[in-house]
Design a protein around this motif. Sequence first.
Motif, short mmCIF file in Angstrom:
data_model
loop_
_atom_site.label_atom_id
_atom_site.label_comp_id
_atom_site.label_asym_id
_atom_site.label_seq_id
_atom_site.Cartn_x
_atom_site.Cartn_y
_atom_site.Cartn_z
N ASP A 1 0.84 -1.20 0.00
CA ASP A 1 0.00 0.00 0.00
C ASP A 1 0.87 1.25 0.00
OD1 ASP A 1 -2.41 1.40 0.04
OD2 ASP A 1 -2.32 1.62 2.21
N GLU A 2 0.53 2.22 -0.86
CA GLU A 2 1.27 3.49 -0.99
C GLU A 2 2.76 3.25 -1.20
OE1 GLU A 2 -0.03 6.18 -1.58
OE2 GLU A 2 -2.06 6.14 -0.78
N LYS B 1 5.38 6.06 -1.43
CA LYS B 1 5.82 6.76 -0.22
C LYS B 1 6.81 5.93 0.61
CE LYS B 1 1.58 9.50 0.05
NZ LYS B 1 1.04 9.06 -1.23
N SER C 1 -1.11 2.89 -5.00
CA SER C 1 -0.44 4.12 -4.58
C SER C 1 -0.88 5.30 -5.44
CB SER C 1 1.08 3.97 -4.68
OG SER C 1 1.74 5.06 -4.07
N THR C 2 -0.65 6.49 -4.90
CA THR C 2 -0.67 7.72 -5.68
C THR C 2 0.78 8.09 -5.94
OG1 THR C 2 -0.82 8.95 -3.61
CG2 THR C 2 -2.87 8.56 -4.81
N LYS D 1 4.45 10.01 -6.19
CA LYS D 1 5.25 10.92 -5.37
C LYS D 1 6.60 11.12 -6.05
CE LYS D 1 6.29 12.21 -0.66
NZ LYS D 1 6.17 11.89 0.77
N GLU E 1 -1.99 13.69 -5.28
CA GLU E 1 -3.06 12.87 -4.72
C GLU E 1 -4.27 12.73 -5.62
OE1 GLU E 1 -2.67 11.13 -2.07
OE2 GLU E 1 -0.71 11.97 -1.57
#
Length: 464
Positions: free
Chosen positions: A30-31, A34, A58-59, A61, A163
């Motif tokens: 997850d994510e 990040k 994820s979004t 980054k 996001e």
Amino acid sequence: KNLRNGSTITGYAATGDVASGGRKLFFLADELAKFPRGPDREAMASTQHVTESRFVVSTPKGSEGAYYELMHEPSNMVKLVLDWQMNPTRNRGLYTFVDGVPVAVDPVNNPLPDNYNPPTKKILDLFSRLRRKGFVLERRKRSPWYDRECDRPGATPQNIAQELDRDYGGSAYRFFGDEFFHAAEKTVLQPVSRGVVTYHPETLEPEFQTTRDGPVQLWCNLDVQNSPPESTYVVGADISSGLGGSYTSNSVVEVVDVLTMEQVMEYAINTVSPTEFAEHCVAIAKWFHDAYLIWEANGPGAAFTNRAKALSYPNVYYRSVLWRRGSKKTKEMGWWSDTRTRQALFGEVRRRVAAGTLKLRSDSLVKECQQYQVVADQIIHTGAAKTLDDSSRGQAHGDRVIAMGVCLHGVADRPLTKVKADEVRRTKIPYGSMAWRQQEYEESLRAKDDPWDARSNWDLALRR
């Protein structure tokens, strides 16, 4: 754990060797964007043989890291995109700007709400707020929900791009923003003179020689003795390996007049060793009326520090450090940087320039500020991140911005004592100008009215 069938859900920390050696039916990262850089790639490698099925959610980054690579490199992975514009609760009133006016993307099935068609004063005020926060309203699809998200406290164009817009490039942003550059561009000036600072090899007594393309740039007038005006100065330095070549970063000296908070000198060179550069800096500090000298002690700065100790120049910066064998504090020469202190250093440069309390004169310094981006909460120099030369990479990168930040740290460490207004004013009057001659004339008149008898005892004995 499900006691009826024995199945389990296990949580792991976001480390490089996550779940290594285990066996799982499927794995959810997850994510992933990040995750810390480095461990994110190691986590993908360690989980590959733990399971036949991995879900990565994820979004973005930044435009680097394991997640960015997964999304952009060809593979047999099935990719599903869940965009806010596909959500019927968030895309109501979906619109774009046409000639400065909101226009519905699908006016028949998804029309604009009444307060957007035409925009009410409240909506126009909303657009104005978003523009002031740095949002570009044109050339993208928006909705009333999206506008409200942009207007929420703490929302920035960068985190909205990250996001909501899945914008890998937009989630990395320049550290020095538009407000900084608008202020800096107003104070940039051509140097008054250029040249080199030479010095005696034993005493380090300095002398300035004017040359057309010299590495030393000055933004102050020199007096008849070829010296800077009397004032309080701080000399900040950042040190490179000095190996030369097109990819080696510069060793840089920045000098600030503490009375006026103006940049008065810049010296950048990449062919001088740290040991020799220490001599250059001490000579420059002496030339600026025994200025306060501060430098970054990391990396190549260690050799610089050793030479500075041998030279015994007294007016230097000392930091407090814990003694290795206990909690006792001792003093060490030079400023020591890490991720936290580096961010504070850059932040001080940005704050002072934007507030108008620091006047940058160097066009090269301002242009270097454009090369710093924030990626994954880290300040990255775009040139240093791409070069193969270790002295130009990451934390070891030496340049004008770091030297100016170190210089400002010296200004804060050695605050200005109270100075009479006429003394400050005197330092700002160019030598030889009409104002300077008028001031000299007024002082001569005051001297005539002075009751003090300047004759010596010998003069009185001879009745002169």
